[in-house]
Design a protein around this motif. Structure first.
Motif, PDB file in Angstrom:
ATOM      1  N   UNK A 184       0.738  -1.417  -0.029  1.00  0.00           N
ATOM      2  CA  UNK A 184       0.054   0.057   0.008  1.00  0.00           C
ATOM      3  C   UNK A 184       1.052   1.099   0.018  1.00  0.00           C
ATOM      4  N   UNK A 185       0.258   2.349  -0.313  1.00  0.00           N
ATOM      5  CA  UNK A 185       1.093   3.613  -0.523  1.00  0.00           C
ATOM      6  C   UNK A 185       1.669   3.856   0.810  1.00  0.00           C
ATOM      7  N   UNK A 186       2.892   4.768   0.876  1.00  0.00           N
ATOM      8  CA  UNK A 186       3.440   4.810   2.376  1.00  0.00           C
ATOM      9  C   UNK A 186       2.594   6.071   2.916  1.00  0.00           C
ATOM     10  N   UNK A 187       2.805   6.396   4.090  1.00  0.00           N
ATOM     11  CA  UNK A 187       2.269   7.335   4.863  1.00  0.00           C
ATOM     12  C   UNK A 187       2.448   8.691   4.170  1.00  0.00           C
ATOM     13  N   UNK A 188       3.690   8.874   4.025  1.00  0.00           N
ATOM     14  CA  UNK A 188       4.301  10.370   3.331  1.00  0.00           C
ATOM     15  C   UNK A 188       2.961  10.396   1.897  1.00  0.00           C
ATOM     16  N   UNK A 189       3.157   9.365   1.246  1.00  0.00           N
ATOM     17  CA  UNK A 189       2.387   9.572   0.023  1.00  0.00           C
ATOM     18  C   UNK A 189       0.593  10.033   0.332  1.00  0.00           C
ATOM     19  N   UNK A 190       0.209   9.204   1.463  1.00  0.00           N
ATOM     20  CA  UNK A 190      -1.182   9.414   1.985  1.00  0.00           C
ATOM     21  C   UNK A 190      -1.386  10.868   2.323  1.00  0.00           C
ATOM     22  N   UNK A 191      -0.036  11.163   3.221  1.00  0.00           N
ATOM     23  CA  UNK A 191      -0.194  12.460   3.933  1.00  0.00           C
ATOM     24  C   UNK A 191      -0.315  13.635   2.775  1.00  0.00           C
ATOM     25  N   UNK A 192       0.482  13.426   1.763  1.00  0.00           N
ATOM     26  CA  UNK A 192       0.373  14.448   0.660  1.00  0.00           C
ATOM     27  C   UNK A 192      -0.911  14.727   0.035  1.00  0.00           C
ATOM     28  N   UNK A 193      -1.573  13.363  -0.111  1.00  0.00           N
ATOM     29  CA  UNK A 193      -2.898  13.581  -0.926  1.00  0.00           C
ATOM     30  C   UNK A 193      -3.777  14.314   0.167  1.00  0.00           C
ATOM     31  N   UNK A 194      -3.728  13.726   1.394  1.00  0.00           N
ATOM     32  CA  UNK A 194      -4.694  14.461   2.222  1.00  0.00           C
ATOM     33  C   UNK A 194      -4.537  15.895   2.515  1.00  0.00           C
ATOM     34  N   UNK A 195      -3.284  16.473   2.566  1.00  0.00           N
ATOM     35  CA  UNK A 195      -2.906  17.802   2.581  1.00  0.00           C
ATOM     36  C   UNK A 195      -3.491  18.444   1.272  1.00  0.00           C
ATOM     37  N   UNK A 220      -5.700  17.840  -0.458  1.00  0.00           N
ATOM     38  CA  UNK A 220      -7.318  17.824  -0.452  1.00  0.00           C
ATOM     39  C   UNK A 220      -7.850  18.705   0.579  1.00  0.00           C
ATOM     40  N   UNK A 221      -7.249  18.935   1.681  1.00  0.00           N
ATOM     41  CA  UNK A 221      -7.623  19.795   3.030  1.00  0.00           C
ATOM     42  C   UNK A 221      -7.317  21.380   2.700  1.00  0.00           C
ATOM     43  N   UNK A 222      -6.313  21.566   1.787  1.00  0.00           N
ATOM     44  CA  UNK A 222      -6.015  22.651   1.337  1.00  0.00           C
ATOM     45  C   UNK A 222      -7.190  23.680   0.743  1.00  0.00           C
ATOM     46  N   UNK A 223      -8.046  22.665  -0.101  1.00  0.00           N
ATOM     47  CA  UNK A 223      -9.192  23.503  -0.735  1.00  0.00           C
ATOM     48  C   UNK A 223      -8.938  23.962  -2.021  1.00  0.00           C
ATOM     49  N   UNK A 224      -7.667  23.738  -2.400  1.00  0.00           N
ATOM     50  CA  UNK A 224      -7.525  24.418  -3.683  1.00  0.00           C
ATOM     51  C   UNK A 224      -7.420  23.412  -5.015  1.00  0.00           C
ATOM     52  N   UNK A 225      -8.023  22.292  -4.845  1.00  0.00           N
ATOM     53  CA  UNK A 225      -8.093  21.623  -6.085  1.00  0.00           C
ATOM     54  C   UNK A 225      -9.657  20.762  -6.331  1.00  0.00           C
ATOM     55  N   UNK A 226     -10.540  21.563  -5.771  1.00  0.00           N
ATOM     56  CA  UNK A 226     -12.031  20.988  -5.610  1.00  0.00           C
ATOM     57  C   UNK A 226     -12.691  21.360  -7.060  1.00  0.00           C
ATOM     58  N   UNK A 227     -12.264  22.305  -7.728  1.00  0.00           N
ATOM     59  CA  UNK A 227     -12.860  22.920  -8.860  1.00  0.00           C
ATOM     60  C   UNK A 227     -12.289  21.752 -10.110  1.00  0.00           C
TER      61      UNK A 227
END
Length: 295
Positions: free
Chosen positions: A103-114, A116-123
């Protein structure tokens, strides 16, 4: 500050129509005039006769009717038929992340979460992919001996299957055929059938580690051949071609003057033989490389 703008009087619309009428006959071609006469005020064409249908008769498109996916047919036929008293070992799962140790590493998952949470890629995003991502991929896939790739050389899709579909569609000229390995991933046939491309097959040699039979490659090519599809590392054979053999295959493609669609989705999952990209072993053959983050 002085303004250079001059307000001009607007002619009444009646005068505009009069001017058009005085300009003489229409410059439209006869077929354009006929089309114009068939359109009413709303712009829609006039029906030849009123529609009179009492029952639903939705028809399936001709292309869709003939499409079948052998893998899906097999999977659909066995769903729910597992023996509950035995533990099943799946030999068909192509998603490495389904197992904990891959499975993807914690670093990779953390980067995706960050992100998403930044809100700049929802559109809506650019249809060919984010510029920053395409730039990173261009740098990653650039190889020695070829001009460095730029973001304009990268097109991102929703999965490798869609990428392959775009590749086939882009080369699907009328009457074209494409050279596919045999045996091969069945999706290739599905995509060729959908886009009206004839499938032709070059053989893989089981006694030689599923290497390409170069004689069969040349034997099935003709003037209507649009591309050679090379799958390395191979699915389902599991072969990883040596750099030397891959150079022979690309040399054959160069002699035939055929571009290569390189399905290299398993490039990061090799054991033993080092992986070599098609683009890295020959600089004189156009290569469209297809990969995916899932692998």
């Amino acid at each position: 500050m002085a303004s250079n703008n001059v307000t001009k009087p607007v002619a009444p619309i009646e005068r505009i129509f009069e001017a058009e009428a005085a300009a003489g006959p229409s410059l439209k071609r006869p077929d354009e005039e006929a089309k114009s006469e068939q359109h009413g005020v709303s712009g829609g064409p006039v029906a030849s006769k009123p529609r009179c249908v009492k029952e639903w008769r939705v028809k399936c498109g001709e292309r869709a009717v003939g499409i079948r996916n052998p893998i899906r047919e097999i999977m659909d036929s066995i769903v729910g038929k597992e023996n509950p008293s035995k533990q099943m070992i799946s030999l068909a799962q192509g998603d490495p992340t389904a197992y904990k140790h891959l499975r993807p590493s914690d670093v990779m998952v953390g980067a995706v979460n960050a992100a998403f949470n930044a809100g700049g890629f929802h559109g809506y995003q650019p249809s060919q992919g984010l510029p920053a991502c395409r730039n990173a991929l261009a740098e990653f896939f650039s190889v020695a001996g070829r001009k460095p790739l730029t973001p304009n050389d990268v097109f991102m899709t929703l999965g490798c299957s869609e990428a392959l579909a775009h590749c086939v569609a882009a080369l699907a000229a009328k009457g074209a055929n494409m050279l596919l390995p045999r045996p091969a991933f069945s999706l290739y046939e599905v995509l060729c059938a959908y886009h009206g491309v004839e499938c032709r097959y070059y053989e893989l040699l089981p006694d030689q580690g599923w290497e390409v039979d170069l004689d069969s490659l040349a034997a099935v090519a003709d003037d209507n051949t649009c591309a050679v599809l090379i799958n390395n590392p191979s699915n389902p054979c599991g072969a990883v071609y040596s750099r030397a053999h891959l150079a022979q295959v690309l040399a054959a493609c160069a002699d035939l003057k055929l571009p290569v669609i390189a399905d290299e989705v398993y490039s990061g999952m090799t054991f033993g033989e080092p992986y070599a990209a098609c683009a890295a072993v020959a600089s004189n053959v156009p290569v469209i490389s297809v990969c995916a983050l899932s692998k």
